[in-house]
Design a protein around this motif. Structure first.
Motif, PDB file in Angstrom:
ATOM      1  N   ILE A  76      77.181  10.862  17.463  1.00 50.65           N
ATOM      2  CA  ILE A  76      76.217  11.867  17.912  1.00 50.65           C
ATOM      3  C   ILE A  76      74.853  11.197  18.020  1.00 50.65           C
ATOM      4  N   ILE A  77      74.258  11.288  19.188  1.00 46.10           N
ATOM      5  CA  ILE A  77      72.940  10.711  19.428  1.00 46.10           C
ATOM      6  C   ILE A  77      71.992  11.856  19.764  1.00 46.10           C
ATOM      7  N   ASN A  78      70.846  11.859  19.128  1.00 41.47           N
ATOM      8  CA  ASN A  78      69.899  12.958  19.296  1.00 41.47           C
ATOM      9  C   ASN A  78      68.661  12.529  20.063  1.00 41.47           C
ATOM     10  N   CYS A  79      68.046  13.505  20.707  1.00 40.90           N
ATOM     11  CA  CYS A  79      66.849  13.239  21.490  1.00 40.90           C
ATOM     12  C   CYS A  79      65.974  14.477  21.484  1.00 40.90           C
ATOM     13  N   ALA A  80      64.686  14.266  21.228  1.00 49.12           N
ATOM     14  CA  ALA A  80      63.719  15.358  21.324  1.00 49.12           C
ATOM     15  C   ALA A  80      62.937  15.159  22.604  1.00 49.12           C
ATOM     16  N   PHE A  87      61.740   8.999  30.449  1.00 45.82           N
ATOM     17  CA  PHE A  87      62.761   8.547  29.519  1.00 45.82           C
ATOM     18  C   PHE A  87      62.257   8.560  28.090  1.00 45.82           C
ATOM     19  N   GLY A  88      63.174   8.826  27.160  1.00 46.95           N
ATOM     20  CA  GLY A  88      62.911   8.656  25.749  1.00 46.95           C
ATOM     21  C   GLY A  88      63.006   7.183  25.393  1.00 46.95           C
ATOM     22  N   LYS A  89      62.836   6.872  24.094  1.00 47.05           N
ATOM     23  CA  LYS A  89      62.787   5.482  23.663  1.00 47.05           C
ATOM     24  C   LYS A  89      64.149   4.834  23.504  1.00 47.05           C
ATOM     25  N   GLY A  90      65.184   5.566  23.383  1.00 47.32           N
ATOM     26  CA  GLY A  90      66.514   4.981  23.296  1.00 47.32           C
ATOM     27  C   GLY A  90      67.053   4.854  21.890  1.00 47.32           C
ATOM     28  N   CYS A 123      67.912   9.334  26.703  1.00 43.06           N
ATOM     29  CA  CYS A 123      67.851  10.641  27.326  1.00 43.06           C
ATOM     30  C   CYS A 123      66.668  10.639  28.289  1.00 43.06           C
ATOM     31  N   ALA A 124      66.766  11.427  29.327  1.00 44.18           N
ATOM     32  CA  ALA A 124      65.684  11.515  30.311  1.00 44.18           C
ATOM     33  C   ALA A 124      65.523  12.972  30.728  1.00 44.18           C
ATOM     34  N   GLU A 125      64.277  13.365  31.037  1.00 37.96           N
ATOM     35  CA  GLU A 125      63.976  14.713  31.500  1.00 37.96           C
ATOM     36  C   GLU A 125      63.189  14.604  32.793  1.00 37.96           C
ATOM     37  N   ASN A 126      63.077  15.730  33.507  1.00 33.88           N
ATOM     38  CA  ASN A 126      62.354  15.690  34.789  1.00 33.88           C
ATOM     39  C   ASN A 126      61.189  16.678  34.796  1.00 33.88           C
ATOM     40  N   LYS A 181      67.015  24.537  24.063  1.00 32.76           N
ATOM     41  CA  LYS A 181      65.679  24.649  24.659  1.00 32.76           C
ATOM     42  C   LYS A 181      64.663  25.211  23.672  1.00 32.76           C
ATOM     43  N   THR A 182      65.129  25.965  22.708  1.00 31.10           N
ATOM     44  CA  THR A 182      64.211  26.581  21.747  1.00 31.10           C
ATOM     45  C   THR A 182      63.439  25.512  20.980  1.00 31.10           C
ATOM     46  N   VAL A 183      64.150  24.461  20.582  1.00 27.50           N
ATOM     47  CA  VAL A 183      63.503  23.393  19.812  1.00 27.50           C
ATOM     48  C   VAL A 183      63.357  22.117  20.638  1.00 27.50           C
ATOM     49  N   LYS A 184      63.622  22.190  21.920  1.00 20.35           N
ATOM     50  CA  LYS A 184      63.508  21.052  22.831  1.00 20.35           C
ATOM     51  C   LYS A 184      64.294  19.856  22.307  1.00 20.35           C
ATOM     52  N   HIS A 185      65.579  20.085  22.126  1.00 19.22           N
ATOM     53  CA  HIS A 185      66.437  19.064  21.558  1.00 19.22           C
ATOM     54  C   HIS A 185      67.680  18.891  22.425  1.00 19.22           C
ATOM     55  N   LEU A 186      68.052  17.634  22.570  1.00 17.23           N
ATOM     56  CA  LEU A 186      69.207  17.262  23.390  1.00 17.23           C
ATOM     57  C   LEU A 186      70.085  16.339  22.548  1.00 17.23           C
ATOM     58  N   SER A 187      71.390  16.507  22.632  1.00 21.64           N
ATOM     59  CA  SER A 187      72.258  15.577  21.924  1.00 21.64           C
ATOM     60  C   SER A 187      73.412  15.151  22.811  1.00 21.64           C
ATOM     61  N   LEU A 188      73.923  13.972  22.516  1.00 24.27           N
ATOM     62  CA  LEU A 188      75.086  13.413  23.213  1.00 24.27           C
ATOM     63  C   LEU A 188      76.155  13.136  22.177  1.00 24.27           C
TER      64      LEU A 188
END
Lengths: 114, 112
Positions: free
Chosen positions: B20-24, B102-105, B90-93, B68-75
């Motif tokens: 599990i990889i997390n991204c804010a 892009f996030g930091k990785g 992770c990347a957002e537009n 979306k509530t906490v602006k969190h994405l996971s893979l």
């Protein structure tokens, strides 16, 4: 069906020199974006070209310029190179206006400025 | 050549386990999110994407979750394999028009 291709793969320059990097987009794509990726960081958006014009630009100085040709290929030019310009330069292609905004990346050009 | 991934958060996982990889992410205006995988010496490779009108999307061995509530994405990667060893971004537009931020990785190391 060729993906995104970039040339050269590696390049070494000295401070003050100028460099040109090249990109051919994935077949069927008409939009090219350039990103700079410093070591240990995520890619940073430089600019995007569509219909041979710069459409969007990130927070990069005017030393960074580009061009798009009628066949959709693109060049990135950097003038007056600084040590801090050393990075992996990535080209990404996409189809303008497509509902799927997926970007396809090339393998990049590794630029070292000495 | 130099290796992307130095000084990055690292997840070490046993082969066969789930990862599990997390991204804010930072911008509430973003409506599209992508996970990319980057192996050493290569460009980012698309893994999976999700739009903001969804909270979960599944691919082959991968699942993306969006809060979306906490602006969190996971893979989530099921049954992690040695070939999954890479840096994951992770990347957002926030700007639209295929301009991604892009996030930091995160470095994933699979232990055989």
């Amino acid at each position: 069906d060729a993906g995104v291709t970039q040339s050269p793969t590696h390049l070494i320059k000295t401070r003050g020199q100028q460099v040109t990097l090249r990109c051919s987009p994935k077949s069927g794509h008409d939009t090219v974006s350039w990103y700079q990726q410093a070591l240990g960081q995520g890619p940073q958006f430089i600019f995007q070209y569509y219909e041979e014009e710069e459409r969007q630009r990130g927070n990069f100085p005017d030393r960074f310029s580009g061009h798009q040709f009628p066949n959709y290929s693109s060049e990135l030019n950097v003038n007056a190179l600084l040590l801090g310009d050393s990075a992996l330069y990535l080209c990404a292609s996409s189809l303008q206006g497509a509902s799927n905004e997926k970007l396809f990346f090339g393998s990049g050009t590794q630029l070292s400025v000495l | 050549g130099e290796s992307v991934g130095l000084h990055l958060p690292t997840l070490s996982v046993q082969e066969g386990d789930n990862s599990i990889i997390n991204c804010a992410y930072s911008n509430s205006a973003s409506d599209y999110f992508i996970w990319y995988k980057q192996e050493s010496g290569k460009g980012p490779q698309f893994i999976i994407d999700i739009r903001s009108n969804m909270d979960k999307r599944q691919g082959q061995r991968v699942t993306v979750l969006l809060n979306k509530t906490v602006k969190h994405l996971s893979l989530q990667i099921a049954a992690t394999q040695p070939g999954d060893s890479a840096v994951y971004f992770c990347a957002e537009n926030p700007y639209g028009n295929n301009r991604l931020a892009f996030g930091k990785g995160n470095q994933v190391v699979v232990i055989p």
